[in-house]
Design a protein around this motif. Structure first.
Motif, PDB file in Angstrom:
ATOM      1  N   LEU A 221      47.091   9.583  56.067  1.00 29.82           N
ATOM      2  CA  LEU A 221      48.146  10.040  56.968  1.00 29.82           C
ATOM      3  C   LEU A 221      49.177  10.918  56.260  1.00 29.82           C
ATOM      4  O   LEU A 221      49.563  11.964  56.785  1.00 29.82           O
ATOM      5  CB  LEU A 221      48.842   8.828  57.602  1.00 29.82           C
ATOM      6  CG  LEU A 221      47.964   7.938  58.498  1.00 29.82           C
ATOM      7  CD1 LEU A 221      48.781   6.816  59.098  1.00 29.82           C
ATOM      8  CD2 LEU A 221      47.285   8.760  59.588  1.00 29.82           C
ATOM      9  N   ALA A 222      49.628  10.485  55.080  1.00 30.65           N
ATOM     10  CA  ALA A 222      50.664  11.257  54.376  1.00 30.65           C
ATOM     11  C   ALA A 222      50.086  12.315  53.444  1.00 30.65           C
ATOM     12  O   ALA A 222      50.829  13.180  52.978  1.00 30.65           O
ATOM     13  CB  ALA A 222      51.569  10.315  53.583  1.00 30.65           C
ATOM     14  N   GLY A 223      48.784  12.256  53.143  1.00 32.25           N
ATOM     15  CA  GLY A 223      48.166  13.265  52.296  1.00 32.25           C
ATOM     16  C   GLY A 223      48.556  13.170  50.837  1.00 32.25           C
ATOM     17  O   GLY A 223      48.512  14.179  50.114  1.00 32.25           O
ATOM     18  N   ALA A 372      55.910  12.429  60.943  1.00 34.31           N
ATOM     19  CA  ALA A 372      56.413  13.059  59.725  1.00 34.31           C
ATOM     20  C   ALA A 372      55.390  12.963  58.598  1.00 34.31           C
ATOM     21  O   ALA A 372      55.234  13.903  57.803  1.00 34.31           O
ATOM     22  CB  ALA A 372      57.726  12.407  59.305  1.00 34.31           C
ATOM     23  N   TRP A 373      54.662  11.840  58.509  1.00 36.15           N
ATOM     24  CA  TRP A 373      53.595  11.729  57.507  1.00 36.15           C
ATOM     25  C   TRP A 373      52.547  12.815  57.717  1.00 36.15           C
ATOM     26  O   TRP A 373      52.136  13.483  56.760  1.00 36.15           O
ATOM     27  CB  TRP A 373      52.922  10.358  57.610  1.00 36.15           C
ATOM     28  CG  TRP A 373      53.756   9.213  57.146  1.00 36.15           C
ATOM     29  CD1 TRP A 373      54.840   9.260  56.306  1.00 36.15           C
ATOM     30  CD2 TRP A 373      53.586   7.835  57.501  1.00 36.15           C
ATOM     31  NE1 TRP A 373      55.358   8.015  56.113  1.00 36.15           N
ATOM     32  CE2 TRP A 373      54.610   7.113  56.829  1.00 36.15           C
ATOM     33  CE3 TRP A 373      52.693   7.142  58.301  1.00 36.15           C
ATOM     34  CZ2 TRP A 373      54.737   5.728  56.945  1.00 36.15           C
ATOM     35  CZ3 TRP A 373      52.821   5.772  58.423  1.00 36.15           C
ATOM     36  CH2 TRP A 373      53.827   5.077  57.754  1.00 36.15           C
ATOM     37  N   GLU A 378      49.996  18.110  56.257  1.00 35.05           N
ATOM     38  CA  GLU A 378      49.499  19.438  56.606  1.00 35.05           C
ATOM     39  C   GLU A 378      50.185  20.541  55.808  1.00 35.05           C
ATOM     40  O   GLU A 378      49.527  21.428  55.277  1.00 35.05           O
ATOM     41  CB  GLU A 378      49.706  19.679  58.112  1.00 35.05           C
ATOM     42  CG  GLU A 378      48.970  18.705  59.006  1.00 35.05           C
ATOM     43  CD  GLU A 378      47.475  18.715  58.764  1.00 35.05           C
ATOM     44  OE1 GLU A 378      46.941  19.786  58.403  1.00 35.05           O
ATOM     45  OE2 GLU A 378      46.837  17.655  58.917  1.00 35.05           O
ATOM     46  N   ASP A 379      51.521  20.491  55.701  1.00 36.96           N
ATOM     47  CA  ASP A 379      52.244  21.558  54.989  1.00 36.96           C
ATOM     48  C   ASP A 379      53.635  21.037  54.644  1.00 36.96           C
ATOM     49  O   ASP A 379      54.482  20.879  55.522  1.00 36.96           O
ATOM     50  CB  ASP A 379      52.337  22.820  55.848  1.00 36.96           C
ATOM     51  CG  ASP A 379      52.760  24.030  55.040  1.00 36.96           C
ATOM     52  OD1 ASP A 379      53.538  23.865  54.085  1.00 36.96           O
ATOM     53  OD2 ASP A 379      52.308  25.145  55.362  1.00 36.96           O
ATOM     54  N   GLY A 524      41.799  18.547  57.767  1.00 41.32           N
ATOM     55  CA  GLY A 524      40.617  17.965  58.359  1.00 41.32           C
ATOM     56  C   GLY A 524      40.749  16.510  58.741  1.00 41.32           C
ATOM     57  O   GLY A 524      39.770  15.861  59.034  1.00 41.32           O
ATOM     58  N   HIS A 525      41.933  15.943  58.722  1.00 43.36           N
ATOM     59  CA  HIS A 525      42.065  14.558  59.150  1.00 43.36           C
ATOM     60  C   HIS A 525      43.335  14.366  59.965  1.00 43.36           C
ATOM     61  O   HIS A 525      44.044  13.404  59.825  1.00 43.36           O
ATOM     62  CB  HIS A 525      42.048  13.618  57.938  1.00 43.36           C
ATOM     63  CG  HIS A 525      42.700  14.172  56.716  1.00 43.36           C
ATOM     64  ND1 HIS A 525      41.974  14.788  55.728  1.00 43.36           N
ATOM     65  CD2 HIS A 525      43.993  14.262  56.327  1.00 43.36           C
ATOM     66  CE1 HIS A 525      42.797  15.191  54.755  1.00 43.36           C
ATOM     67  NE2 HIS A 525      44.023  14.876  55.122  1.00 43.36           N
ATOM     68  N   GLY A 526      43.656  15.307  60.819  1.00 46.08           N
ATOM     69  CA  GLY A 526      44.857  15.192  61.621  1.00 46.08           C
ATOM     70  C   GLY A 526      44.602  14.587  62.965  1.00 46.08           C
ATOM     71  O   GLY A 526      43.494  14.245  63.302  1.00 46.08           O
TER      72      GLY A 526
END
Length: 526
Positions: A221-223, A372-373, A378-379, A524-526
């Protein structure tokens, strides 16, 4: 063309698929010919000699050839998944479940039928008399495998005829199966034989499911790539063990306390890595995990070093212990003492903890902090431009993920009754991360599937008779763990680069909820 066929509305060149599969088999033969086909053993004179294992090599190459052919026919020739996902609100996810159910059904059916055949052959097979593993009799084993084969056939039919309503029932059906698993194990394997199934399969898999869901918050979720997640697992385990032995506190008090302490250490880890991303973050978290382990090894007065901590108090049911005394569970209810009562209790305890982890994850993902995570994943630059406090966002992800790791660690300590630093090595972090990546980062269902395959697969391999025929009676699948992990990662990167479940349902949507492919988002996991 004569060698083309229609599969799913598209033309597949069977000849090309067969040639490609044979080429992959030749490559596998060259790669594994030495490592699998030859084995060094000691002869009577205590000299090392080479033993040829053509059966094992043939099985490995055959699996690769068949797998490559099926990938060419059913996977690589299909249209891009994002087109199907956009065309239908649930087409991508539904199609993935259909293919997954079909493939799992085929594998389960074939393995069960082959193993039943080997067991029924009995003495006709060389040097392999039938011996029931543990306390399970041959009839119980064959009955369980017959049920597994029937379950595989049901999965095949389910995968061919799955509807949206059936897909929506997967979650409740899975929870119902987990709730009834101890009863199914007792009916299939008997009162004594079910103990290893509930403990080695049910409890062990659920521990890794919970750990995978906890790490999924940080990575999926947070990357934030975390290679030291086992450190929080160790903090929870040692917190429970030390506080329970020194102060005599109960499991129910120490369970939340262990989670709080692990969350505190998650915040401590989060502060130094606020400016790091990618590989740099992975290196720092890996170092953090090793630091915790080395402290446990060298601070002997605190942790016992390699000797570990033994005699850890076990959890009780409202103060009723699971022992053979007059105050024990069996005596209180007029039952004959058996260790299976405590095992069933621990099973339902870890099941509740795992479901709590899933519930909190789903709820948090729908809240502003969860979005927010995902924005951070994503960016990060765009996330800051929106006014999101990235510092607090990272810290909440590390703290929440660490808290669930602490819960799992305290349960592990209470279940084992003994812990040592060997239980918290880097390979544990790698296994948990592999579960998250293979299942699909950000997907709860994917983590469950990957945990069942990676963790339960090794235990099932110990029970398969035909593998002992091929590799010998002393076959231990743990020796091939690195090979299986590596092969799984390679296969999943070729077949499903974004994990087994790459489709997602966004938490925020306009007008109607739509399932989209992971190809439509950056990571790829949003």
């Amino acid at each position: 063309m004569a060698n083309e066929t229609q599969t799913g509305g598209r033309s597949v060149d069977i000849g090309h698929a067969a040639k490609d599969a044979l080429l992959a088999g030749l490559i596998a033969l060259g790669l594994f010919g030495v490592f699998i086909g030859l084995q060094t053993v000691q002869d009577i004179s205590n000299r090392l000699v080479l033993k040829v294992r053509p059966e094992a090599l043939a099985v490995i190459v055959g699996i690769i050839v068949v797998g490559r052919f099926l990938l060419n026919v059913f996977v690589w020739g299909r249209e891009p998944s994002h087109k199907a996902a956009v065309a239908s609100p649930s087409g991508g996810l539904l199609g993935m479940f259909k293919r997954l159910c079909f493939l799992v059904g085929v594998v389960v059916t074939l393995v069960a039928v082959v193993d039943i055949g080997f067991r029924l052959a009995g003495g006709a097979l060389p040097n392999m008399p039938i011996s029931p593993p543990g306390t399970m009799g041959l009839g119980s084993i064959i009955l369980i495998e017959a049920v597994a084969a029937l379950f595989g056939v049901v999965l095949i039919a389910f995968g061919q005829n799955m509807t949206e309503r059936a897909a929506a029932l997967l979650g409740p059906a899975g929870i119902g199966f987990l709730a009834a698993f101890p009863i199914i194990a007792i009916l299939g394997a008997g009162w004594g034989g079910s103990l290893k199934w509930i403990d080695n399969f049910g409890i062990q898999i659920l521990i890794y499911v919970m750990l995978g869901w906890g790490l999924n918050i940080v990575v999926g979720l947070a990357g934030l790539l975390d290679l030291g997640y086992v450190a929080f697992y160790a903090v929870g385990a040692y917190s429970y063990a030390l506080l329970a032995k020194e102060f005599g506190l109960s499991f129910w008090i120490l369970l939340p306390l262990a989670g709080i302490l692990s969350a505190f250490w998650g915040i401590i880890l989060g502060f130094p890595v606020l400016r790091l991303r990618g590989d740099y973050l992975a290196i720092v978290t890996l170092a953090f995990g090793e630091i915790i382990r080395m402290v446990l090894v060298n601070w002997v007065d605190f942790s016992g070093g390699y000797a570990g901590i033994s005699g850890i108090p076990r959890p009780t049911l409202f103060g009723i212990p699971f022992n053979a005394t007059d105050e024990g569970f069996a005596a209180r209810f007029g039952l004959e003492f058996s260790p299976i009562y405590r095992t069933i209790f621990l099973y339902y305890l870890i099941l509740c903890l795992a479901l709590l982890t899933a519930f909190v994850t789903v709820r948090m993902r729908r809240m502003p902090v969860g979005r927010a995570w995902e924005a951070l994943r994503e960016d990060e630059i765009a996330c800051r431009s929106l006014g999101i406090n990235t510092t607090n966002t990272k810290l909440t992800a590390f703290a929440l993920g660490a808290m669930f790791g602490g819960f799992a660690g305290s349960f592990f300590s209470a279940r084992q009754g003994f812990i040592s630093p060997e239980s918290f090595t880097f390979i544990e972090s790698a296994q948990i991360l592999a579960i998250v990546v293979l299942g699909g980062m950000g997907s709860l269902y994917g983590v469950v599937i990957a945990a069942v395959v990676l963790v339960g697969g090794f235990e099932i391999m110990r029970e398969l008779d035909f593998l002992k025929q091929i590799f010998g009676n002393d076959f231990d699948p743990a020796l091939y763990r690195g090979l299986i992990f590596g092969a799984s990662m390679v296969v999943i990167m070729l077949w499903k680069p974004r994990g087994l479940i790459s489709t997602r349902t966004p938490t925020a949507f306009l007008k109607e909820r739509k399932t989209v492919s992971g190809d439509l988002v950056k990571e790829g996991h949003g």
